[in-house]
Scaffold this motif. Structure first.
Motif, PDB file in Angstrom:
ATOM      1  N   ASP A 193     -41.734   1.532 -64.175  1.00 18.36           N
ATOM      2  CA  ASP A 193     -42.282   0.993 -62.924  1.00 18.36           C
ATOM      3  C   ASP A 193     -42.005   1.891 -61.723  1.00 18.36           C
ATOM      4  O   ASP A 193     -42.108   1.440 -60.578  1.00 18.36           O
ATOM      5  N   GLY A 195     -43.622   4.053 -60.231  1.00 19.36           N
ATOM      6  CA  GLY A 195     -44.736   4.173 -59.289  1.00 19.36           C
ATOM      7  C   GLY A 195     -44.772   3.091 -58.236  1.00 19.36           C
ATOM      8  O   GLY A 195     -45.440   3.245 -57.200  1.00 19.36           O
ATOM      9  N   LYS A 196     -44.055   1.991 -58.449  1.00 19.86           N
ATOM     10  CA  LYS A 196     -44.031   0.920 -57.449  1.00 19.86           C
ATOM     11  C   LYS A 196     -43.338   1.352 -56.157  1.00 19.86           C
ATOM     12  O   LYS A 196     -43.484   0.677 -55.124  1.00 19.86           O
ATOM     13  N   GLU A 198     -44.268   3.606 -54.380  1.00 18.45           N
ATOM     14  CA  GLU A 198     -45.330   3.991 -53.455  1.00 18.45           C
ATOM     15  C   GLU A 198     -46.037   2.791 -52.829  1.00 18.45           C
ATOM     16  O   GLU A 198     -46.914   2.954 -51.985  1.00 18.45           O
ATOM     17  N   LEU A 199     -45.660   1.576 -53.243  1.00 19.91           N
ATOM     18  CA  LEU A 199     -46.340   0.374 -52.773  1.00 19.91           C
ATOM     19  C   LEU A 199     -45.577  -0.299 -51.643  1.00 19.91           C
ATOM     20  O   LEU A 199     -44.351  -0.192 -51.563  1.00 19.91           O
ATOM     21  N   ARG A 204     -44.878  -4.782 -53.984  1.00 23.13           N
ATOM     22  CA  ARG A 204     -43.942  -4.289 -54.998  1.00 23.13           C
ATOM     23  C   ARG A 204     -43.171  -5.421 -55.655  1.00 23.13           C
ATOM     24  O   ARG A 204     -42.993  -5.464 -56.870  1.00 23.13           O
ATOM     25  N   HIS A 221     -49.788   1.295 -59.439  1.00 17.86           N
ATOM     26  CA  HIS A 221     -48.439   1.831 -59.639  1.00 17.86           C
ATOM     27  C   HIS A 221     -48.359   2.657 -60.922  1.00 17.86           C
ATOM     28  O   HIS A 221     -47.508   3.541 -61.039  1.00 17.86           O
ATOM     29  N   GLY A 225     -46.970   6.306 -60.915  1.00 14.51           N
ATOM     30  CA  GLY A 225     -45.840   6.601 -61.796  1.00 14.51           C
ATOM     31  C   GLY A 225     -46.059   7.849 -62.632  1.00 14.51           C
ATOM     32  O   GLY A 225     -45.138   8.664 -62.813  1.00 14.51           O
TER      33      GLY A 225
END
Length: 414
Positions: A193, A195-196, A198-199, A204, A221, A225
């Motif tokens: 996870d 990539g979360k 970037e949220l 997120r 995400h 990621g």
């Protein structure tokens, strides 16, 4: 009295009120400081679980009605009560070790996230070291049990990542993966996870109802990621796990709607474990399924989403009553499942409600050793009588680690 003037004492002589010094690194114990006054029996149990034989203490800074004996009295022949107490101490020591190692993994994960953007290669090195240590520990265990941890284990921000890593590794081991494959699986599980980051935090954590647009952003995400994994120069299989951890065997997943063997084995493992942990530990605790219910839902309603062989191995490993399940026994007593041995899934280890015994000394029994006792039903914690609920303290968050399957009996019997 200065620290250098402190005296040494055996850990079996510790008492509430003693001011003690832990000569350990800050990652080697779960306390917030290295020196403090002992305030509870549970702190003593935790210290005993650290593996120390002696530690320093300051009589002048302690608050005791009388100083402890300088020498331990001669030990009386072991009685049945002594044996029970010894088993309880071993249980506490094992739980303290699992809690400590889960916290270390949680701390390492947060440190990885803190540097992944500024120094992705250093983050990769730390990830490899952290996962390598967990895998080496797992392989050194021999036969392992899945252990439910205490309510305060880890932090919410890292709980899911560490849970998915630990359970994925245990599942991978049960499927016969070798050490190198386990390490790639562990890295992919830990970072699935990532990539979360970037949220926006609202999306997120998913604690509120998301709009259609927000749900679409949440799905990104996976793409974020895989980009971060490339910057970290992670192994190809690790990148595949991150890219495919939301794919399902029936093609209902995202982003590629992959089917069956188009999804890598590692990704199939992580997707299944990710689904299970999300049912048990959703953003809204009120929506949490009990471990028993989560497993039943996955089999009854979602089994087409998962590789049949991996799902079967997962159910055998977790047991019919996974750790954290609340059950009623055939003698009508209530209990909390605290650990499960994959080789004996119908015979978990239980913490029993026994009102005549203080909760901190609640008896723990292994059903394998009780042919006349079994589980009648799994129940929801809210169905427990209030006094039983307070005694068993069912976990709102499910945290898992692993312990040696036969360690408890061997140490208690030795």
């Amino acid at each position: 009295m200065s620290e250098s003037q402190a005296q040494f004492i055996d850990v079996d002589q510790l008492r509430v009120g003693m001011y003690v010094f832990l000569d350990l690194g800050w990652m080697a114990h779960p306390f917030s400081v290295n020196n403090f006054k002992i305030s509870s029996d549970s702190q003593i149990d935790t210290i005993r679980g650290l593996g120390l034989k002696q530690l320093r203490w300051s009589p002048e800074r302690s608050d005791l009605p009388e100083p402890p004996a300088t020498e331990a009295p001669a030990r009386a022949p072991q009685t049945k009560v002594d044996a029970a107490e010894q088993r309880l101490l071993v249980q506490h020591a094992s739980l303290a070790r699992c809690d400590r190692e889960f916290n270390q993994a949680s701390r390492a994960y947060r440190e990885i996230l803190a540097q992944v953007k500024t120094d992705p290669l250093a983050a990769r090195a730390q990830t490899d070291a952290m996962v390598g240590g967990v895998v080496d520990s797992l392989l050194d265990q021999g036969e392992s049990m899945i252990r439910l941890l205490s309510e305060n284990a880890g932090e919410a921000s890292s709980l899911h990542a560490v849970n998915v890593t630990v359970i994925s590794l245990l599942l991978g081991q049960s499927l016969g993966l070798d050490a190198d494959a386990l390490k790639r699986l562990g890295v992919g599980a830990l970072l699935h996870d990532i990539g979360k980051m970037e949220l926006p935090s609202r999306i997120r954590w998913g604690q509120h109802e998301l709009s259609s647009a927000e749900r679409g952003l949440l799905r990104q995400h996976v793409e974020f990621g895989t980009e971060m994994a490339a910057a970290m120069q992670l192994d190809g299989e690790v990148r595949t796990i991150i890219a495919q951890h939301h794919e399902y065997a029936d093609g209902s997943g995202y982003p590629g709607r992959l089917r069956g063997e188009a999804q890598s084995v590692g990704a199939r493992i992580v997707a299944l474990v990710n689904h299970y942990d999300s049912l048990c530990n959703p953003p809204n605790p009120g929506a949490a399924a009990t471990p028993h219910r989560a497993l039943a839902l996955m089999y009854a309603q979602s089994r087409e989403k998962f590789d049949a062989g991996i799902l079967g191995a997962f159910i055998r490993m977790m047991g019919v009553y996974p750790p954290g399940s609340v059950v009623q026994l055939t003698d009508s007593r209530y209990a909390l499942v605290v650990s499960v041995n994959a080789a004996r899934p119908l015979k978990p280890r239980l913490l029993i409600h026994e009102p005549r015994v203080p909760a901190r000394h609640a008896p723990v029994i292994d059903l394998e050793q009780h042919d006349d006792l079994g589980i009648r039903a799994s129940i929801k914690p809210v169905q427990l009588p209030r006094a039983v609920f307070d005694y068993l303290s069912p976990r709102q968050r499910m945290c898992y680690f692993f312990e040696r399957a036969r360690q408890l009996e061997q140490r208690a019997g030795g």
